[in-house]
Design an enzyme around this catalytic site. Sequence first.
Site, PDB file in Angstrom:
ATOM      1  N   ARG A 254      24.983   9.588  -4.279  1.00 39.91           N
ATOM      2  CA  ARG A 254      23.959   8.616  -3.899  1.00 39.91           C
ATOM      3  C   ARG A 254      23.550   7.802  -5.116  1.00 39.91           C
ATOM      4  O   ARG A 254      23.391   8.342  -6.205  1.00 39.91           O
ATOM      5  CB  ARG A 254      22.717   9.314  -3.318  1.00 39.91           C
ATOM      6  N   ARG A 269      17.132  14.561  -8.998  1.00 37.82           N
ATOM      7  CA  ARG A 269      17.530  13.360  -8.261  1.00 37.82           C
ATOM      8  C   ARG A 269      18.678  12.693  -9.019  1.00 37.82           C
ATOM      9  O   ARG A 269      18.459  11.923  -9.956  1.00 37.82           O
ATOM     10  CB  ARG A 269      16.328  12.403  -8.140  1.00 37.82           C
ATOM     11  N   GLU A 341      10.808  19.047  -1.629  1.00 36.50           N
ATOM     12  CA  GLU A 341      11.814  19.174  -0.573  1.00 36.50           C
ATOM     13  C   GLU A 341      13.132  19.720  -1.122  1.00 36.50           C
ATOM     14  O   GLU A 341      13.656  19.225  -2.115  1.00 36.50           O
ATOM     15  CB  GLU A 341      12.066  17.819   0.088  1.00 36.50           C
ATOM     16  N   SER A 344      16.572  19.838   4.684  1.00 34.90           N
ATOM     17  CA  SER A 344      16.084  19.167   5.885  1.00 34.90           C
ATOM     18  C   SER A 344      16.917  19.646   7.072  1.00 34.90           C
ATOM     19  O   SER A 344      18.010  20.192   6.896  1.00 34.90           O
ATOM     20  CB  SER A 344      16.175  17.643   5.752  1.00 34.90           C
ATOM     21  N   ARG A 382      18.985  21.449  -6.399  1.00 26.24           N
ATOM     22  CA  ARG A 382      17.564  21.716  -6.125  1.00 26.24           C
ATOM     23  C   ARG A 382      17.291  23.216  -5.952  1.00 26.24           C
ATOM     24  O   ARG A 382      16.221  23.702  -6.315  1.00 26.24           O
ATOM     25  CB  ARG A 382      17.112  20.933  -4.902  1.00 26.24           C
TER      26      ARG A 382
END
Length: 414
Positions: A254, A269, A341, A344, A382
């Site tokens: 990403r 990130r 987070e 998900s 993460r």
Amino acid sequence: MIIRMLDINLIRKEPEKVKKGVAAKGADPKLVDKFLKLDEEWRALTMETDGLRSEQKKFGVEKKIKEASKVKEEIKAKESRLAEVGKEREAILLQIPNVPLSSVPVGKSEADNKVLREVGKKPDFGFLPKDYLTLAHNLDLIDTERAAKVSGSRFGYLKNEAVILEFALVDLAMRTLVKEKFIPIVPPVLVRPEVMRGMGKVKFLEDKDAFHIPEDNLYLVGSSEHSIGPYHMDEVLKDNELPKRYVGFSTCFRREAGSYGKDTKGILRVHQFDKVEMLVFAKPEDSEKEHRGMVALQERLMRALELPYRVVHISTGDMTFADAEQFDIETWLPSEGRYRETQSCSNTTDYQARGINVKYRRMDGKTEFLHMLNATVFAIGRTLIAIFENYQTKDGKIEIPKVLQDYVGKKIIG
């Protein structure tokens, strides 16, 4: 490849319901009106064109060459306009997000998300906890400085026990989920543009968050979901095959567009990360049960790691484009004194299935679009961050979760 996305019949029959859902997700409800206007013209043109073709056929049978030739020109003009309207109609349809389920909390942002439960005890160290990057640097587990020289910012090398921990997490995920009848799969990481759009990732492409390889016109996946989801594209599955469950591992990419200035250091990130993902194909009447079941599996693995976490019901304003309902798992980070987070879990209902044209044949012989669901098992970076911080010791070492100790071959790093 015709991309269908949101059910056109739903838009035609219940436009106000769709407008309300679209607005709740922060999109422009006027898109529905624009679509319906184009759709009305498209349907009229389709009928007129079909009528002209019948007329042309009749003149051909009657050997009326002049009349048939005239109708042929009319058909050509109609088909040209039909193609133009059809293209505009599809472009608008691609901009309309999935409609949230009635159970989803209504809100404008993450501030409106609803915390469902907190699980696990937050560590009480008795000392000021270090952040994961300090711990990892001192123990030679992560190297972002050399990665920056080689690849630029937002990349990192994992080293030593961090590498073994990554594969321990993958092993734990695979062993757990294969026992639950998930099919293990390693998917491609390059996907064609039309497939990415079919998966409802238009915004991901338009926001330039996806890495594009122009020479081959391929996109690097931003999640394992992007290439596991299309596995059954243009197929009709059997009723007794469902639910069909996959667990995949892949590297993901990403650009993190729009997040500049946020979490710029470390590996929270980054542009490249590894991920274990669940993808489920289910009958519509079973998708809610499958969705809750996937969350339960995520929680089982978090409890196995003995990490403190909470489950959050995502509001309409914070949901992703293709989702009808979404839950997040957020894990406690001691250095920040807050939850972040880590996973998900999303139900896209029939939205993605329409986009990639995957159906199932019911026992009565009829076919319909099935429902697709996806969930993060472990976003490796993460999860490592959460382990480093929650398992740190006063002397700067890191204990290894009991469930991973046999694989890693030790109980503590340092």
